[in-house]
Design an enzyme around this catalytic site. Structure first.
Site, mmCIF file in Angstrom:
data_model
loop_
_atom_site.group_PDB
_atom_site.id
_atom_site.type_symbol
_atom_site.label_atom_id
_atom_site.label_comp_id
_atom_site.label_asym_id
_atom_site.label_seq_id
_atom_site.Cartn_x
_atom_site.Cartn_y
_atom_site.Cartn_z
ATOM 1 N N HIS A 439 -4.641 3.126 -4.014
ATOM 2 C CA HIS A 439 -4.264 3.952 -4.723
ATOM 3 C C HIS A 439 -2.959 4.701 -4.358
ATOM 4 O O HIS A 439 -2.819 5.156 -3.345
ATOM 5 C CB HIS A 439 -5.048 5.110 -5.152
ATOM 6 C CG HIS A 439 -4.430 6.095 -6.347
ATOM 7 N ND1 HIS A 439 -4.562 7.520 -5.968
ATOM 8 C CD2 HIS A 439 -3.762 5.817 -7.413
ATOM 9 C CE1 HIS A 439 -3.789 8.083 -7.097
ATOM 10 N NE2 HIS A 439 -3.566 7.042 -7.884
ATOM 11 N N SER A 440 -1.736 4.364 -4.958
ATOM 12 C CA SER A 440 -0.552 5.185 -4.681
ATOM 13 C C SER A 440 -0.025 4.683 -3.289
ATOM 14 O O SER A 440 -0.092 3.526 -3.283
ATOM 15 C CB SER A 440 -0.831 6.756 -4.849
ATOM 16 O OG SER A 440 0.508 7.287 -4.710
ATOM 17 N N LEU A 441 0.228 5.632 -2.458
ATOM 18 C CA LEU A 441 0.564 5.361 -1.176
ATOM 19 C C LEU A 441 -0.442 4.465 -0.469
ATOM 20 O O LEU A 441 0.068 3.556 0.367
ATOM 21 C CB LEU A 441 0.988 6.603 -0.320
ATOM 22 C CG LEU A 441 1.484 6.379 1.243
ATOM 23 C CD1 LEU A 441 2.613 5.692 1.229
ATOM 24 C CD2 LEU A 441 1.396 7.738 1.651
ATOM 25 N N SER A 443 -1.945 1.935 -1.435
ATOM 26 C CA SER A 443 -1.777 0.589 -1.816
ATOM 27 C C SER A 443 -0.663 -0.041 -0.958
ATOM 28 O O SER A 443 -0.741 -1.096 -0.379
ATOM 29 C CB SER A 443 -1.271 0.221 -3.206
ATOM 30 O OG SER A 443 -0.082 1.164 -3.512
ATOM 31 N N VAL A 468 -3.259 0.316 -7.155
ATOM 32 C CA VAL A 468 -3.361 1.163 -8.489
ATOM 33 C C VAL A 468 -2.345 2.052 -8.401
ATOM 34 O O VAL A 468 -2.237 2.789 -7.357
ATOM 35 C CB VAL A 468 -4.831 1.670 -8.435
ATOM 36 C CG1 VAL A 468 -5.118 2.550 -9.545
ATOM 37 C CG2 VAL A 468 -5.741 0.565 -8.534
#
Length: 645
Positions: A439-441, A443, A468
């Site tokens: 998720h976010s960073l 990923s 994501v």
């Protein structure tokens, strides 16, 4: 103080190891409980000490109680050295028998007291282990068939407990614990006659358990779906309001009290601890890595990502229960328990607190004490906004600095491998597939790890990699990197990266300001085509029907403002080949529609953090994980043509 003509006796109280024998007599249906309101310890807070004893206890399931009692009896008789017993939903927790503690098995979380229920107060709360040991010692020595014995003995405890230090037994199952007997014979006679309330008698009435009928009704079961902690996006809304001083009433509460209340709701409502069977067969393990903002609000730091993943797990189970299509997939896959088990387990990877740099730190830098803290260099103006940006944006800065970037990638790799092996150890026979969600960073961290397997080696092959709310697109654009295998025409100044996974997905909300597309980095011509949109779950529940109605209303509203016509065409085979190498469908970018979100600061923040709370995301993940992938022969894409009305 009145003189009472009675004799006191005090047993020679030995160590818990020496006196365990009496706790096992005739207690084959033993009940076990765990506290939920006051933790014994909290991770990342070494100076935390509870200010009072816990007052709220939840019963373990009947299966867990039987398992705990079995291991306990074996342990006290020295027949086993097993000290940790897996319990609760999917065996996600352990009970540490020597210390009588409950803690999460796979992630850092608060530790709670465990009690073996024999004696209970008038509110049904089990008494602490040490007091219970003493009561059982007296109970085994008294002659309950002799009225004279009960009339002439007040039992003195070895220490001053919270309830008192004297015990008066009424019968085999009833007693009073008193702080003193300054009421003399009158007080004792009233107690023995069981007349008057315990409060007026200045004592605590206690009862020895009748275990047989405890689980006969439903009142002791916890409805984990009825009162969940709530969406993390809502907590963030409250947190932002707190930062800017909007919630003045909340600001008056102590941080510790608010934090404990959040933790209480999480431990009570996030898990289905009363289900009949906890040890699910698992064929897919999904490991999820968090991104920026995990430090947002210190009082949520133990709950944020673990709670988010709990919601994803719950949604996956709910979607599966309501979906004949998903059950059919598992049936085709040959899973014997396909009717009730999605065969997927999801677990969090929480790396942020192991890195060392704290956005709220006021103590010296552990790595270099000569450096100032963040608080030392923070300007006093717009403090609320600075705190918010510090909690969210500084994680990006950390990953941009080579020292912390290497530290983060190494730490995440270590945690992933350790969690994978721990899961295999606790799940004998697991030989299934492993999937990663970033998720976010998170990923971007996973992308770099999977693209550099020669340096950051995972101990397993990755099947699906789901990005994501991901900023990978903009980072790779800045780094002059394209996605996919190298081509002859690539210039020396251009890099190509291909993460080591079978299928790559990029999921985002159109209102998420952190998320970017990936497909144009595979081939720039993909910029002219729209991303795919996640389909709603159709025809499977009332909820999905409402979602369909909501989606239709949004579409109608959107089309009134812009007459939008999408032209469909078959994708060029050259581009399709590049995309199919990364995902069997030939598409990487998948989007949730904006719904009714207003595009403002708060709603944009919610869009970024609410992915795992969205049941459509759970549905999409289930379908892609359980499906038997077959490469698409042709790829249909849509080219938007917008005409203003």
């Amino acid at each position: 103080m009145f003189h009472v003509g009675i004799r006191f006796f005090q047993p020679a109280f030995q160590s818990a190891q020496q006196t365990r024998w009496f706790t096992s007599k005739r207690l084959s249906h033993q009940l076990w409980f765990y506290a939920s309101d006051i933790p014994k310890r909290k991770p990342y807070t070494p100076d935390y000490k509870p200010t009072r004893s816990p007052q709220k206890f939840l019963a373990f399931s009947q299966d867990d109680c039987q398992r705990l009692e079995k291991f306990y009896q074996s342990w006290i008789s020295n027949q086993t050295k097993e000290l940790k017993v897996p319990v609760n939903e999917d065996l996600l927790f352990n009970v540490d028998l020597p210390n009588m503690e409950l803690h999460a098995a796979y992630w850092d979380a608060p530790t709670y007291e465990v009690r073996r229920g024999i004696w209970f107060d008038s509110q049904g709360r089990p008494l602490c282990a040490e007091l219970t040991h003493e009561l059982e010692k007296f109970h085994s020595q008294l002659e309950f068939d002799s009225p004279e014995e009960l009339q002439n003995d007040v039992c003195k405890l070895t220490k001053n407990y919270e309830e008192g230090n004297l015990v008066v037994f009424i019968d085999k199952k009833t007693a009073y614990i008193l702080p003193d007997i300054d009421g003399g014979d009158l007080q004792l006679n009233l107690i023995r006659a069981n007349i008057g309330s315990p409060l007026l008698l200045r004592g605590v009435k206690i009862n020895r358990s009748d275990f047989q009928n405890f689980y006969s009704g439903s009142k002791n079961k916890v409805d984990y779906r009825g009162n969940q902690l709530g969406k993390l996006s809502e907590l963030i809304t409250w947190e932002v309001a707190d930062i800017f001083g909007i919630n003045s009433s909340k600001a008056k509460e102590s941080e510790s009290k608010k934090e404990n209340e959040i933790l209480k709701r999480e431990i009570e409502t996030d898990y289905d601890n009363q289900s009949a069977s906890h040890a699910r067969k698992t064929n897919h393990l999904v490991l999820c890595v968090h991104g920026i903002g995990q430090n947002l609000g210190k009082k949520y730091e133990y709950v944020n990502f673990a709670h988010t993943i709990n919601q994803l797990r719950t949604h996956m189970k709910k979607v599966y229960e309501e979906s004949p299509f998903l059950k059919e997939l598992n049936c085709q896959n040959g899973f014997k328990d396909w009717r009730h088990n999605c065969n997927i387990q999801v677990l969090p990877i929480t790396w942020r607190h192991e890195i060392g740099f704290r956005t709220d730190a006021t103590t010296k830098n552990a790595e270099d004490p000569s450096l100032p803290t963040l608080a030392n260099i923070t300007v006093n103006g717009v403090v609320g906004l600075r705190r918010l940006l510090g909690d969210v944006a500084l994680d990006i800065l950390l990953y941009s600095e080579p020292h912390y970037k290497e530290k983060i990638k190494s730490e995440v790799t270590r945690q992933i491998n350790e969690l994978y092996h721990k899961f295999k150890e606790r799940t004998p026979g697991f030989e299934g597939k492993v999937h990663l969600i970033g998720h976010s960073l998170g990923s971007l961290i996973l992308w770099d790890i999977l693209s550099q397997q020669h340096k950051y080696k995972l101990d397993f092959d990755v099947n699906n990699f789901f990005c994501v709310g991901s900023p990978i697109g903009v980072f790779k654009l800045i780094q002059r990197s394209k996605i996919g295998n190298s081509e002859p025409q690539d210039t020396e100044n251009l890099r190509r990266e291909r993460p080591s996974c079978d299928c790559l997905y990029n999921l985002f909300h159109v209102c998420d300001p952190i998320a970017y597309r990936l497909e144009p980095l595979v081939d720039a011509r993909m910029a002219q085509y729209e991303q795919c949109y996640l389909p709603h779950r159709t025809g499977e529940s009332i909820t999905s029907k409402m979602l369909e109605i909501g989606g239709s209303l949004w579409k109608e509203k959107h089309e009134k403002s812009k007459k939008k016509i999408n032209k469909k065409e078959i994708l060029d085979p050259d581009i399709a080949s590049k995309l199919s190498d990364l995902n069997y469908t030939g598409r990487l970018d998948y989007s949730l529609p904006p719904g009714f979100l207003e595009v403002d600061f708060i709603s944009a923040a919610k869009a970024h953090i609410s992915y795992f709370e969205d049941i459509e995301i759970a549905n999409f993940l289930l379908r892609e994980i359980l499906s038997n992938h077959q490469k698409a022969e042709k790829i249909i894409v849509e080219k938007p043509q917008i005409e203003t009305g």
